[in-house]
Design an enzyme around this catalytic site. Sequence first.
Site, PDB file in Angstrom:
ATOM      1  N   CYS A   1       0.864  -1.179   0.000  1.00 19.50           N
ATOM      2  CA  CYS A   1       0.000   0.000   0.000  1.00 19.50           C
ATOM      3  C   CYS A   1       0.900   1.229   0.000  1.00 19.50           C
ATOM      4  CB  CYS A   1      -0.897  -0.003   1.237  1.00 19.50           C
ATOM      5  SG  CYS A   1       0.035   0.091   2.798  1.00 19.50           S
TER       6      CYS A   1
ATOM      7  N   GLU B   1       0.540  -0.476  16.388  1.00 21.52           N
ATOM      8  CA  GLU B   1      -0.304   0.674  16.036  1.00 21.52           C
ATOM      9  C   GLU B   1      -1.217   1.058  17.197  1.00 21.52           C
ATOM     10  OE1 GLU B   1      -3.932   1.746  13.021  1.00 21.52           O
ATOM     11  OE2 GLU B   1      -2.405   0.351  12.266  1.00 21.52           O
TER      12      GLU B   1
ATOM     13  N   THR C   1      -6.032   0.593  11.884  1.00 22.98           N
ATOM     14  CA  THR C   1      -6.317   0.732  10.449  1.00 22.98           C
ATOM     15  C   THR C   1      -6.322  -0.584   9.681  1.00 22.98           C
ATOM     16  OG1 THR C   1      -3.981   1.062   9.868  1.00 22.98           O
ATOM     17  CG2 THR C   1      -5.260   3.033  10.433  1.00 22.98           C
TER      18      THR C   1
ATOM     19  N   SER D   1      -1.061  -7.923  10.771  1.00 24.11           N
ATOM     20  CA  SER D   1      -2.483  -7.985  11.090  1.00 24.11           C
ATOM     21  C   SER D   1      -3.344  -8.052   9.838  1.00 24.11           C
ATOM     22  CB  SER D   1      -2.875  -6.764  11.932  1.00 24.11           C
ATOM     23  OG  SER D   1      -4.263  -6.769  12.205  1.00 24.11           O
TER      24      SER D   1
END
Length: 339
Positions: free
Chosen positions: A31, A145, A183, A242
């Site tokens: 990404c 995160e 996220t 994740s």
Amino acid sequence: MTSSPSPTPATTPGEAASRRRVLLAAPRGYCAGVDRAVIAVEKALEQYGAPVYVRHEIVHNKYVVKTLEKKGAIFVEETEEVPEGNIVIFSAHGVAPVVHEEAKRGKLATIDATCPLVTKVHKEAVRYAKEDYDILLIGHEGHEEVIGTSGEAPEHITLVDGPKDVENVEVRDPDKVVWLSQTTLSVDETMETVDALKGRYPNLLSPPSDDICYATQNRQTAVKQMGAEADLVIVVGSKNSSNSVRLVEVALGAGARDAHLVDYAEEIDEAWLEGVGTVGVTSGASVPEILVDGVLEWLAARGYEDVSTLTAAEESIHFSLPKELRRDLRAEAKAAGES
């Protein structure tokens, strides 16, 4: 007497395997946030020379970490492990404010490679804490995160680790509660958690925009479509990623008979292919395409040469590199060490 027609025989495993094909998910792999973080480490090594220290894995992928180590990156668990006067890069997952303070005390020059979409969640946490909201952070306990976001407003944030954790939540004022999320979660599970929370707190406020990143959503959408057609889904990614782990869960939930997570093609068990006609292939958001190519080559060598792409979305998002890469950080670190 009229005999009833015989039922159509089910497809046998042998017949299914004779129609061997691969469905390749798009989008897949890197990404924009991961691409930015990896390039940041590579540019820092080019610009400043080795060693460059990185706090935690820059992204959750074994291959990426090993490749960067060969180029001169040194990965550490804690900021205190970085020798004074050096450069430290913060990973794409983000860090709590206390980590920035640790770097300052250690007289380190820093490059913040936090994904801008994670930074957005951090800013939301700060904003709602200032407005004295109780913040329900949906995420997995111990994930980097989650630790970073929680550190922005620890006295206001309560972690909610899935729908089953909702009954444990306690807030000060049920009319002043907001939810945020990690996220990289499963979209479906997150909304299930949100629905459960709204069952307890009807006035629960939602963030201004969805916290689950576009890339996570797009990859899950592609796998949902793939899972309905594939007998087996292979997700390329590391076990501590994740979003990669979620892709396996989404594939099984969408109807795939079997799904597995692998770092490399050689981890695939040939027994998984027994009776399999259609193999779905995708990769997590921190996985370079070279690893997917390896899986496709492995499958082709076993008769799965027919590859078609299943496209769920087009992605064109790019993030600019951290601003620190435009400064002479070695000189700044040296000056800090001498002061």
